[in-house]
Design an enzyme around this catalytic site. Sequence first.
Site, PDB file in Angstrom:
ATOM      1  N   LYS A 124       0.866  -1.185   0.000  1.00 48.68           N
ATOM      2  CA  LYS A 124       0.000   0.000   0.000  1.00 48.68           C
ATOM      3  C   LYS A 124       0.891   1.218   0.000  1.00 48.68           C
ATOM      4  CE  LYS A 124      -4.446   0.725  -0.003  1.00 48.68           C
ATOM      5  NZ  LYS A 124      -5.522  -0.177  -0.417  1.00 48.68           N
ATOM      6  N   ASP A 164      -6.840   4.157  -4.811  1.00 49.74           N
ATOM      7  CA  ASP A 164      -7.515   3.927  -3.530  1.00 49.74           C
ATOM      8  C   ASP A 164      -8.210   5.248  -3.207  1.00 49.74           C
ATOM      9  OD1 ASP A 164      -7.608   1.821  -1.217  1.00 49.74           O
ATOM     10  OD2 ASP A 164      -7.226   3.693  -0.169  1.00 49.74           O
TER      11      ASP A 164
HETATM   12  O1  2IT Z   1      -7.911  -1.694  -1.330  1.00 49.60           O
HETATM   13  C1  2IT Z   1      -7.731  -2.191  -2.463  1.00 49.60           C
HETATM   14  O2  2IT Z   1      -7.803  -3.401  -2.678  1.00 49.60           O
HETATM   15  C2  2IT Z   1      -7.438  -1.263  -3.561  1.00 49.60           C
HETATM   16  N1  2IT Z   1      -7.394  -0.068  -3.327  1.00 49.60           N
HETATM   17  C3  2IT Z   1      -7.193  -1.777  -4.949  1.00 49.60           C
HETATM   18  C4  2IT Z   1      -5.789  -2.232  -5.103  1.00 49.60           C
HETATM   19  C5  2IT Z   1      -5.407  -2.634  -6.502  1.00 49.60           C
HETATM   20  O3  2IT Z   1      -4.208  -2.938  -6.665  1.00 49.60           O
HETATM   21  O4  2IT Z   1      -6.233  -2.652  -7.385  1.00 49.60           O
END
Ligand code: 2IT
Length: 446
Positions: A124, A164
Site C-alpha cells: 500500500k 484507492d
Molecule cells: O484496497 C484495495 O484493494 C485497492 N485499493 C485496490 C488495489 C489494486 O491494486 O487494485
Amino acid sequence: MNVNNVMADLERKHPGESEYLQAVREVLESIEEVYNEHPEFEKAKIVERMVEPDRIITFRVTWVDDSGEIQTNIGYRVQFNSAIGPYKGGIRFHAAVNPSMLKFLGFEQTFKNALTTLPMGGAKGGSDFSPKGKSDAEIMRFCQAFMLELWQNIGPDTDVPAGDVGVGGREIGYMYGMYKKLAREYNTGVLTGKGLTWGGSLVRPEATGFGALYFTEHMLHQAGKSIEGKTVAISGFGNVAWGAATKATELGAKVIAISGPDGVIYNPNGMTPEKIEYMLELRASNRDIVAPFAERFPDATFTAGKKAWSVKCDIALPCAFQNELTGDDAKELLASGTWCVAEVSNMGCTPEAIETFQKAGILFAPGKAVNAGGVATSGLEMTQNAQHLSWAAEEVDAKLHYIMSQIHSACVRYGEQPDGRINYVKGANIAGFMKVAQAMLEQGVV
Ligand code: 2IT
C-alpha cells in the site's frame, strides 16, 4: 503462538500505531487455533515474520500550488509481503495518511490478494496530500512530484500500484505519464486502473463495487435469502460506492442512502441511472460533499452530520473509510432491523461493531473478502497487459464473478461453525493466511 505476546512485541516495535495493531489483532485472533495445530508454522516463526512489512519507503514530495506557494507532503510505499507474487496494492491520497494507516492497509492487502486466487503480494502507498479543493493542475503537479520519487521502486514484476481513496483514473494517468518519462519504459503493466486507451481493463472502475455485490449475493444465497427488493444503505459516494449502488440497483435492490463527510442523503425511491451518474460528478468536483445530491433530485433529502447508518435498511454496505461504522452505529442498525452487513471499505467496522453483529447473529463479512474484486480485476488488468491484448467486458465480468464465488467458497470452507453458520471473518483470515504461510514455508528463511 500466543496472540497477546505477539501483539506486545509488535506494539513495542510500532508504538501507538492503533490501526495497524487493530488489523493484525483481528487476523491473529482468527488464525490462532489453526496456527497452533501446525508446529511447522511456529518453528519457522511465520507469524512473527508475516506481521512485519518487508520494507517501507518514505520520501518527501515537494510541489508548487496554483498561488505559487511551495508545498511539502510525505509519500510512502509499504511493501508488505511478496511471498505469492509482486507487491500489489493501491495508493491513498488523504490528509490522515500516516505510516500506521498504510501498514494496516498493506497487511490487509496481503491477505486479500491471497484470497483472489491470483499471484499478487501485498503493498500500500500514499501521501498525506488532500485532494479536497485542489485544482486539476495542482493534482497533476502533485502526482508528478510523487512519481518522481516512487518510480525507482515499482515495476510490472516488482510492485504494481493502483488507486484507492483520493486516487482514481485521473491520478493514475498523471502518475503513469511521469513514470514512463523517467523510466523510459513503456510497459503499461506498472500501474493498474489505467484509461481504456492505454492499457486499462474494462470493468476495473466498477469492479470493487460489483465484486462486493456478487459476494453479498453468495452470502445471502448461502443463508437462503435473496437481494431482490431489499433496502440498502451505502456510505460514501466515491468510486466504490458508485459501483456498489449500480450493481445493487441492477440486482433489484433499492439503494436508499449514500453519505459524505457532510451528512447523509435519504433516497426513499432508490437509484436511477441519472442519480448514479451524478455520483460521479459529485466526486469529480473535489469538494467532498454529498449535499448537492438533494438539490439536484428533489425526492431525496439531506441531513447534515448524520451517517448512512441512521437510515433504516435491510443491508448496510460501508464503502468509505476505515472504522466508519462504530459499536454505537452497529446498535442503531440492529435496532432498526438490519440483518446483513458487508464491509466494502477496508476495515470499515470497528472491533466493537463486528462483535455486536456477530453476537446478534446477523450476516457479516469483512472487507478483505467483500472488496477483493477490485484488486482481483487489477490482477486481470496485469494479465491483459502482459499478453498485449484486452478482453471484452463480458469476459472480465465473468472472471470477476468466478473469483468472487471462489472467495466465498474459501470463507465457507474455513469459516463454517459447528452450528452450520459461517464466520466470514475467521474464514477469510484463515484462507488468506494459509496460502501466504505455505508460500513462506516453502521459500525458506528470507
Ligand atoms: O484496497 C484495495 O484493494 C485497492 N485499493 C485496490 C488495489 C489494486 O491494486 O487494485
